[in-house]
Write an enzyme that holds these catalytic residues in place. Sequence first.
Site, PDB file in Angstrom:
ATOM      1  N   SER A  62       0.822  -1.213   0.000  1.00 15.76           N
ATOM      2  CA  SER A  62       0.000   0.000   0.000  1.00 15.76           C
ATOM      3  C   SER A  62       0.856   1.263   0.000  1.00 15.76           C
ATOM      4  CB  SER A  62      -0.906   0.021   1.237  1.00 15.76           C
ATOM      5  OG  SER A  62      -1.646  -1.159   1.328  1.00 15.76           O
TER       6      SER A  62
HETATM    7  N1  SAH Z   1      -1.027  -4.105   3.671  1.00 16.49           N
HETATM    8  C1  SAH Z   1      -0.544  -4.855   2.550  1.00 16.49           C
HETATM    9  C2  SAH Z   1      -1.551  -4.775   1.427  1.00 16.49           C
HETATM   10  C3  SAH Z   1      -1.414  -5.874   0.475  1.00 16.49           C
HETATM   11  S1  SAH Z   1      -2.619  -5.852  -0.822  1.00 16.49           S
HETATM   12  C4  SAH Z   1       0.799  -4.270   2.114  1.00 16.49           C
HETATM   13  O1  SAH Z   1       0.996  -3.058   2.252  1.00 16.49           O
HETATM   14  O2  SAH Z   1       1.637  -5.012   1.608  1.00 16.49           O
HETATM   15  C5  SAH Z   1      -3.979  -6.685  -0.083  1.00 16.49           C
HETATM   16  C6  SAH Z   1      -3.738  -8.094   0.404  1.00 16.49           C
HETATM   17  O3  SAH Z   1      -4.988  -8.635   0.817  1.00 16.49           O
HETATM   18  C7  SAH Z   1      -3.190  -9.060  -0.660  1.00 16.49           C
HETATM   19  O4  SAH Z   1      -2.027  -9.651  -0.206  1.00 16.49           O
HETATM   20  C8  SAH Z   1      -4.327 -10.075  -0.843  1.00 16.49           C
HETATM   21  O5  SAH Z   1      -3.868 -11.377  -1.139  1.00 16.49           O
HETATM   22  C9  SAH Z   1      -5.013  -9.993   0.507  1.00 16.49           C
HETATM   23  N2  SAH Z   1      -6.404 -10.473   0.513  1.00 16.49           N
HETATM   24  C10 SAH Z   1      -7.384 -10.237  -0.407  1.00 16.49           C
HETATM   25  N3  SAH Z   1      -8.531 -10.833  -0.027  1.00 16.49           N
HETATM   26  C11 SAH Z   1      -8.282 -11.466   1.153  1.00 16.49           C
HETATM   27  C12 SAH Z   1      -9.060 -12.254   2.050  1.00 16.49           C
HETATM   28  N4  SAH Z   1     -10.355 -12.540   1.808  1.00 16.49           N
HETATM   29  N5  SAH Z   1      -8.476 -12.725   3.160  1.00 16.49           N
HETATM   30  C13 SAH Z   1      -7.169 -12.463   3.447  1.00 16.49           C
HETATM   31  N6  SAH Z   1      -6.385 -11.729   2.649  1.00 16.49           N
HETATM   32  C14 SAH Z   1      -6.918 -11.229   1.508  1.00 16.49           C
END
Ligand code: SAH
Length: 213
Positions: A62
């Site tokens: 993010s």
């Molecule tokens: N805070 C993280 C954001 C990653 S993007 C960072 O800064 O790196 C969002 C993440 O949510 C992804 O890794 C994706 O695989 C995860 N995600 C999406 N749907 C999900 C769900 N139902 N349960 C758990 N994780 C999920």
Amino acid sequence: MNIKSTRKGTQLAALLAKEGIKNTRVLDVIASTPRELFVSDALRHKAYENTALPIGQGQTISQPYTVAKMTELLLEQDIQPNTILEIGTGSGYQTAILAQLFKSVFSVERIKALQFQAKRRMNQLDLHNVKMKHGDGWQGWQSKAPFDAIIVTAAAANLPESLPLQLSKHGRLVVPVGEKTQALKCIDNKQGEWVQTAIENVKFVPLIAGALS
Ligand code: SAH
């Protein structure tokens, strides 16, 4: 845990302060967390830019402003929040920020490869107050509830109903809601009553409901 701040981290924190982040504890933690550790070698030169970056598997780390804003909102509560649930571990950058501000962090990720990598990074940074789970975060983490705070770092098409129910009495949920247009929302548990506030528009990858890939 006390990680030393770096020049690039300090510059990023200064930029975020200009963009409106006020909480100095959040800014200090941004200054001392090596974001370059959370991206691939090829993107390392962009690690301290205020942008989201790809982390593989179609996911992104993010934008630092959004990480800081959401963290600030989570700390803005009547009582000192101790436990936090994060849905969407991804790179683990937001997790590492939370681990330095909360007593215990619980984080759920649906892509195993990302979860493994994030776990390694927590160890590298000596952050041992994080418990991770591979699974569907749409349901929260019932066996560890209630949480003083919950953060969702992917956009839910509509509010995941199980999450507010896993908040403690004064708890706050911060979640991006929507598809094309997404609004960052705070849901506060005011003695069993849910108070919803829309903060600002954001851009996240979608929160995927249901089965694991
Ligand atoms: N805070 C993280 C954001 C990653 S993007 C960072 O800064 O790196 C969002 C993440 O949510 C992804 O890794 C994706 O695989 C995860 N995600 C999406 N749907 C999900 C769900 N139902 N349960 C758990 N994780 C999920």
